[in-house]
Design a protein around this motif. Structure first.
Motif, PDB file in Angstrom:
ATOM      1  N   ALA A 106      11.739  22.805 -38.913  1.00 14.47           N
ATOM      2  CA  ALA A 106      11.661  24.221 -39.276  1.00 14.47           C
ATOM      3  C   ALA A 106      11.619  25.080 -38.020  1.00 14.47           C
ATOM      4  O   ALA A 106      10.908  24.776 -37.056  1.00 14.47           O
ATOM      5  CB  ALA A 106      10.419  24.467 -40.123  1.00 14.47           C
ATOM      6  N   THR A 619      12.965  23.400 -50.118  1.00 16.47           N
ATOM      7  CA  THR A 619      12.815  23.139 -48.689  1.00 16.47           C
ATOM      8  C   THR A 619      11.572  23.845 -48.164  1.00 16.47           C
ATOM      9  O   THR A 619      10.940  24.640 -48.878  1.00 16.47           O
ATOM     10  CB  THR A 619      14.034  23.649 -47.895  1.00 16.47           C
ATOM     11  OG1 THR A 619      13.994  25.081 -47.860  1.00 16.47           O
ATOM     12  CG2 THR A 619      15.347  23.196 -48.524  1.00 16.47           C
ATOM     13  N   ARG A 620      11.250  23.593 -46.904  1.00 13.53           N
ATOM     14  CA  ARG A 620      10.101  24.257 -46.287  1.00 13.53           C
ATOM     15  C   ARG A 620      10.338  25.744 -46.089  1.00 13.53           C
ATOM     16  O   ARG A 620       9.397  26.519 -45.977  1.00 13.53           O
ATOM     17  CB  ARG A 620       9.787  23.611 -44.930  1.00 13.53           C
ATOM     18  CG  ARG A 620       9.126  22.255 -45.039  1.00 13.53           C
ATOM     19  CD  ARG A 620       8.740  21.718 -43.654  1.00 13.53           C
ATOM     20  NE  ARG A 620       7.962  20.495 -43.773  1.00 13.53           N
ATOM     21  CZ  ARG A 620       8.488  19.287 -43.919  1.00 13.53           C
ATOM     22  NH1 ARG A 620       9.805  19.162 -43.962  1.00 13.53           N
ATOM     23  NH2 ARG A 620       7.717  18.217 -44.028  1.00 13.53           N
ATOM     24  N   PHE A 621      11.616  26.142 -45.984  1.00 14.13           N
ATOM     25  CA  PHE A 621      11.905  27.549 -45.695  1.00 14.13           C
ATOM     26  C   PHE A 621      12.305  28.330 -46.947  1.00 14.13           C
ATOM     27  O   PHE A 621      12.701  29.483 -46.863  1.00 14.13           O
ATOM     28  CB  PHE A 621      13.008  27.667 -44.635  1.00 14.13           C
ATOM     29  CG  PHE A 621      14.259  26.900 -44.945  1.00 14.13           C
ATOM     30  CD1 PHE A 621      15.243  27.438 -45.762  1.00 14.13           C
ATOM     31  CD2 PHE A 621      14.444  25.625 -44.421  1.00 14.13           C
ATOM     32  CE1 PHE A 621      16.399  26.733 -46.044  1.00 14.13           C
ATOM     33  CE2 PHE A 621      15.601  24.907 -44.704  1.00 14.13           C
ATOM     34  CZ  PHE A 621      16.583  25.467 -45.515  1.00 14.13           C
ATOM     35  N   LEU A 638      11.598  32.055 -48.267  1.00 17.91           N
ATOM     36  CA  LEU A 638      10.156  31.880 -48.436  1.00 17.91           C
ATOM     37  C   LEU A 638       9.440  33.224 -48.390  1.00 17.91           C
ATOM     38  O   LEU A 638       8.488  33.459 -49.146  1.00 17.91           O
ATOM     39  CB  LEU A 638       9.622  30.957 -47.336  1.00 17.91           C
ATOM     40  CG  LEU A 638       8.252  30.311 -47.576  1.00 17.91           C
ATOM     41  CD1 LEU A 638       8.307  29.375 -48.774  1.00 17.91           C
ATOM     42  CD2 LEU A 638       7.803  29.551 -46.337  1.00 17.91           C
ATOM     43  N   ARG A 645       0.077  30.800 -49.030  1.00 19.74           N
ATOM     44  CA  ARG A 645       0.363  29.680 -48.130  1.00 19.74           C
ATOM     45  C   ARG A 645       1.103  28.633 -48.959  1.00 19.74           C
ATOM     46  O   ARG A 645       0.511  27.972 -49.804  1.00 19.74           O
ATOM     47  CB  ARG A 645      -0.926  29.105 -47.544  1.00 19.74           C
ATOM     48  CG  ARG A 645      -0.672  28.016 -46.499  1.00 19.74           C
ATOM     49  CD  ARG A 645      -1.962  27.574 -45.833  1.00 19.74           C
ATOM     50  NE  ARG A 645      -1.704  26.636 -44.756  1.00 19.74           N
ATOM     51  CZ  ARG A 645      -1.563  25.316 -44.933  1.00 19.74           C
ATOM     52  NH1 ARG A 645      -1.680  24.802 -46.145  1.00 19.74           N
ATOM     53  NH2 ARG A 645      -1.315  24.525 -43.902  1.00 19.74           N
ATOM     54  N   TRP A 646       2.427  28.525 -48.697  1.00 20.21           N
ATOM     55  CA  TRP A 646       3.274  27.653 -49.504  1.00 20.21           C
ATOM     56  C   TRP A 646       3.378  26.278 -48.868  1.00 20.21           C
ATOM     57  O   TRP A 646       3.652  26.144 -47.684  1.00 20.21           O
ATOM     58  CB  TRP A 646       4.662  28.269 -49.661  1.00 20.21           C
ATOM     59  CG  TRP A 646       4.624  29.523 -50.484  1.00 20.21           C
ATOM     60  CD1 TRP A 646       4.559  30.801 -50.037  1.00 20.21           C
ATOM     61  CD2 TRP A 646       4.586  29.589 -51.908  1.00 20.21           C
ATOM     62  NE1 TRP A 646       4.495  31.680 -51.081  1.00 20.21           N
ATOM     63  CE2 TRP A 646       4.522  30.956 -52.254  1.00 20.21           C
ATOM     64  CE3 TRP A 646       4.613  28.647 -52.928  1.00 20.21           C
ATOM     65  CZ2 TRP A 646       4.464  31.393 -53.573  1.00 20.21           C
ATOM     66  CZ3 TRP A 646       4.575  29.072 -54.238  1.00 20.21           C
ATOM     67  CH2 TRP A 646       4.496  30.427 -54.558  1.00 20.21           C
ATOM     68  N   VAL A 647       3.130  25.247 -49.684  1.00 23.30           N
ATOM     69  CA  VAL A 647       3.124  23.860 -49.207  1.00 23.30           C
ATOM     70  C   VAL A 647       4.226  23.090 -49.935  1.00 23.30           C
ATOM     71  O   VAL A 647       4.351  23.177 -51.163  1.00 23.30           O
ATOM     72  CB  VAL A 647       1.754  23.192 -49.472  1.00 23.30           C
ATOM     73  CG1 VAL A 647       1.784  21.727 -49.021  1.00 23.30           C
ATOM     74  CG2 VAL A 647       0.653  23.956 -48.751  1.00 23.30           C
ATOM     75  N   LEU A 648       5.021  22.339 -49.171  1.00 24.18           N
ATOM     76  CA  LEU A 648       6.095  21.531 -49.755  1.00 24.18           C
ATOM     77  C   LEU A 648       5.550  20.184 -50.201  1.00 24.18           C
ATOM     78  O   LEU A 648       4.980  19.432 -49.404  1.00 24.18           O
ATOM     79  CB  LEU A 648       7.217  21.324 -48.737  1.00 24.18           C
ATOM     80  CG  LEU A 648       8.366  20.416 -49.180  1.00 24.18           C
ATOM     81  CD1 LEU A 648       9.115  21.019 -50.363  1.00 24.18           C
ATOM     82  CD2 LEU A 648       9.321  20.151 -48.035  1.00 24.18           C
ATOM     83  N   ASP A 649       5.706  19.886 -51.475  1.00 20.61           N
ATOM     84  CA  ASP A 649       5.365  18.576 -52.036  1.00 20.61           C
ATOM     85  C   ASP A 649       6.671  17.787 -52.121  1.00 20.61           C
ATOM     86  O   ASP A 649       7.433  17.923 -53.079  1.00 20.61           O
ATOM     87  CB  ASP A 649       4.733  18.761 -53.419  1.00 20.61           C
ATOM     88  CG  ASP A 649       4.294  17.437 -54.044  1.00 20.61           C
ATOM     89  OD1 ASP A 649       4.795  16.376 -53.600  1.00 20.61           O
ATOM     90  OD2 ASP A 649       3.477  17.458 -54.975  1.00 20.61           O
ATOM     91  N   GLU A 650       6.952  16.966 -51.078  1.00 22.94           N
ATOM     92  CA  GLU A 650       8.241  16.270 -51.016  1.00 22.94           C
ATOM     93  C   GLU A 650       8.419  15.286 -52.158  1.00 22.94           C
ATOM     94  O   GLU A 650       9.513  15.135 -52.695  1.00 22.94           O
ATOM     95  CB  GLU A 650       8.385  15.570 -49.665  1.00 22.94           C
ATOM     96  CG  GLU A 650       8.509  16.539 -48.506  1.00 22.94           C
ATOM     97  CD  GLU A 650       8.963  15.846 -47.226  1.00 22.94           C
ATOM     98  OE1 GLU A 650       9.609  14.791 -47.337  1.00 22.94           O
ATOM     99  OE2 GLU A 650       8.668  16.366 -46.147  1.00 22.94           O
ATOM    100  N   LEU A 655       7.442  23.485 -54.341  1.00 25.38           N
ATOM    101  CA  LEU A 655       6.684  24.355 -53.445  1.00 25.38           C
ATOM    102  C   LEU A 655       5.477  24.854 -54.226  1.00 25.38           C
ATOM    103  O   LEU A 655       5.625  25.379 -55.336  1.00 25.38           O
ATOM    104  CB  LEU A 655       7.526  25.553 -52.991  1.00 25.38           C
ATOM    105  CG  LEU A 655       8.379  25.409 -51.742  1.00 25.38           C
ATOM    106  CD1 LEU A 655       9.131  26.724 -51.490  1.00 25.38           C
ATOM    107  CD2 LEU A 655       7.565  25.045 -50.514  1.00 25.38           C
TER     108      LEU A 655
END
Length: 705
Positions: A106, A619-621, A638, A645-650, A655
């Motif tokens: 990122a 995605t993270r973005f 995003l 505070r957005w967290v990516l759960d792969e 998100l």
């Protein structure tokens, strides 16, 4: 004792590497300069520095590349990830390894074609590697920039190139604002806008055909035929029946789309006992395009035809592609044919190839055949054979993905009227099954004859792609067997299990992305997706060079004429396979880009409107969403989501907002408002309505086209 030889300089080593025909390792270099064991640590340090600069590429250990290697990016795959090859790889070292570079972290700019990086590699089988960037070591400045000129500046058409270029006074070459141009970088200082000189004017953005013109130049697709190739095509004449099998009594028909530009395959069938006798006749391109001719050289260079919504860039000049090699109704044409016999459940019993003369009884469209058109009186037999072949396909457990092709409808002025899914009919499947059967028979016949074959190969999915697919399917409670046990029927079962879910289109897309890409090669590994042990392309030599090679090999093996495969081109099969695989992928990327740009031009009329969509990537973005009505896809940044505070759960492809509790997951149905649509790059930006304050723009009724 004689004093040791002096330690070579970096310049000495570079000179040695450049002059050597072979790849040299540390020991080779040490021996060349006569270095002692005590001097080798200093040499190792120097070689590490040269390796980091990309000037030294260690030889592979056995048949594998080293773990760390300088590589050069040369393109992107259909997922948008960079493709790379070892820096300085020479043809005599064998087939070039293919490296799939992982997306950058990122905040880091995406790797662009021409860029060089020091990469950490992981072998994934079949001459392929996964690469991760360790350090950027240069390159990346394009030799030419394609863009739109606007009063002293150049706006690139490639969405990966964010920065504009400056066109200094006197360097515009007469370009006017709004024109598509090609430019070359000028020398510049590290800081400030980069300067460029316009070298070619290509037309005005927004004019009819400007989108396809832009894509042709963006992907380097050859558009102008050399004069000698055109002269050879113009000298072509019809083929007589002498020395050929006369197929004119058979009511062969061509079946193509209503917007098809060439007709190079014709079909016929009749019942025979409890089974069927089929004939697949293909235009005899090999008669006109002979090894070593100007036409042949240009066809090899192009590799294939490229199809855009408003034009085609053909592999062969129009005198052949729309003339003597087009199976027009009521006109005699030379052909190569495959006569095929199958039983009641579609198993091939026998095949025979020959060279003939034919006369198409009708030019039919898929829609006409679907609705009952039968001018040649063979529709019942065609569909009977098709049902038998479909049964054989189902018994094999092939992968049958239903990812709709998008059709762009244009007005006479080139304005986008609509972008809509192209229906997939039984008539499409009928032609497809006939062609697959002929392709299999061609590969088998060349093996029987001991002739070289340009196979169409398709490897099983790579472990890295399978793992991502497993995580996605896990959200539906679906599992797959271990990598080496996965079969096409496993994917078919996945599609069946999810058929009635609203996320079914995304599952089809995810399964497609999880597959390897098909290639051309003289070494056979089978075709995974079709569940076939051998497969070649025989049915479209007018638009694919691979098929022309297969025709020539059959002509040589069956002694059907003097224009068969030449020894020199048989020896080049490995290189030709790599080349035509690359041109095919180049064409697919250009065709995809054109549809995306046309779609962005269409959607630009609807900025501010709200569309029913699904989340198609996480995605993270940010998120990517796809509009259900027409397949338009774009980014939800995003920073457009609620403050959180957005967290990516792969694992779950989602998100999650830590404070708000909002969660956006792959496949979720959403309402998305179009915020931006840029026809120049094909890029679109959406904002979600879920979790947002009411939009300021009045919502229109949703339009489904």
């Amino acid at each position: 004792m004689a004093p040791p030889n002096p330690l070579p300089s970096k310049a000495d080593i570079r000179r040695l590497l450049a002059e050597s025909p072979d790849r040299l390792g540390k020991n080779d270099i040490a021996r060349h300069f006569g270095l002692t064991a005590e001097q080798r640590p200093a040499l190792r340090v120097m070689l590490k520095a040269l390796e980091a600069e990309g000037a030294f590429v260690p030889p592979p250990r056995g048949d594998r590349l080293p773990e760390v290697l300088p590589v050069e990016v040369f393109g992107i795959d259909p997922d948008g990830d960079p493709l790379a090859r070892p820096l300085g790889w020479k043809a005599e070292q064998g087939r070039t390894p293919l490296i799939y570079m992982r997306p950058e972290a990122a905040g880091q700019a995406a790797l662009a074609p021409g860029e060089r990086v020091l990469a950490r590699l992981k072998f994934i089988g079949g001459g392929k590697y996964e690469g991760r960037t360790m350090k950027r070591i240069g390159g990346g400045t394009p030799a030419r920039i394609l863009g739109v000129y606007e009063e002293g500046r150049l706006i690139p058409t490639d969405r990966r190139h964010k920065a504009e270029w400056q066109v200094p006074p006197g360097e515009a070459n007469g370009a006017e604002p709004g024109e598509i141009v090609l430019a070359e970088p000028l020398p510049s200082r590290p800081l400030g806008p980069r300067p460029a000189r316009i070298v070619e004017r290509l037309g005005r953005m927004g004019e009819p055909r400007s989108v396809s013109l832009l894509c042709i130049h963006a992907h380097g697709i050859p558009e102008i035929f050399p004069a000698e190739a055109l002269r050879e095509a113009e000298r072509a004449r019809g083929i007589g029946p002498e020395g050929r099998e006369d197929l004119r009594p058979l009511p062969l028909v061509t079946i193509d789309g209503e917007d098809a530009r060439d007709f190079d395959d014709a079909v016929w069938a009749e019942a025979e006992g409890s089974g069927w006798r089929l004939m697949v006749a293909i235009a005899d391109v090999a008669h006109y395009v002979t090894p070593g001719s100007a036409l042949d050289r240009e066809a090899w260079t192009r590799g294939n035809s490229v199809y855009f919504p408003d034009r085609v860039v053909p592999m062969l000049p129009e005198a052949l592609s729309n003339g003597w090699c087009s199976l027009k109704p009521g006109e005699d044409r030379g052909c190569l044919f495959a006569e095929l016999r199958i039983d009641a459940v579609g198993r091939k019993l026998a095949h025979r190839f020959g060279r003939g003369i034919m006369r198409s009884a009708a030019r039919l469209t898929y829609e006409e055949v679907e609705t009952g058109a039968d001018p040649a009186g063979t529709r019942e037999a065609l569909y009977g054979a098709f049902r038998a072949l479909s049964a054989a396909r189902e018994a094999r457990g092939t992968l049958d993905l239903d990812v709709p092709e998008r059709r762009v409808r244009l007005s006479a002025e080139g304005r986008v009227l609509a972008v809509e899914p192209r229906a997939r009919l039984d008539s499409h499947r009928l032609v497809e099954e006939f062609m697959i059967l002929a392709n299999v028979a061609a590969a088998e016949e060349l093996e029987r004859l001991g002739q070289p074959c340009m196979y169409r190969i398709h490897d099983r999915p790579a472990d890295r792609k399978l793992e991502g697919l497993r995580q996605f399917l896990g959200s539906f409670g679906i599992t797959l067997p271990p990598g080496d046990q996965v079969q096409p029927r496993n994917f078919a079962q996945v599609l069946e299990q999810t058929r009635d879910l609203p996320e079914a289109p995304l599952v089809h897309e995810a399964v497609l992305r999880g597959q390897s890409q098909a290639e051309y090669a003289p070494d056979n590994i089978g075709h995974f997706g079709l569940a076939l042990p051998r497969y070649a392309h025989f049915t479209s030599p007018i638009r694919r060079y691979a098929d022309l090679l297969v025709h020539r090999a059959l002509i040589r093996g069956l002694k059907l004429g003097p224009d068969g495969l030449a020894e020199e081109e048989a020896a080049r099969f490995p290189d030709s396979g790599e080349h035509i695989t690359a041109t095919e992928r180049r064409a697919a990327a250009a065709e995809r880009d054109a549809v995306e740009r046309y779609l962005a031009a269409f959607m630009a009329q609807h900025v501010g409107e709200v569309f029913a969509a699904r989340i198609s990537n996480v995605t993270r973005f940010g998120l990517f969403v796809t509009v259900l009505a027409n397949g338009a896809s774009g980014l939800v940044p995003l920073n457009s989501l609620p403050d959180d505070r957005w967290v990516l759960d792969e694992g779950r492809q989602a998100l999650a907002g830590e404070r708000s509790g909002l969660r956006f997951a792959l496949g979720e149905a959403v309402e998305a408002r179009l915020a931006e649509a840029n026809p120049l790059t094909g890029g679109m930006v959406f904002h979600l309505l879920q979790g947002m304050p009411p939009p300021r723009v009045a919502r229109s009724s949703r339009r489904r086209r």
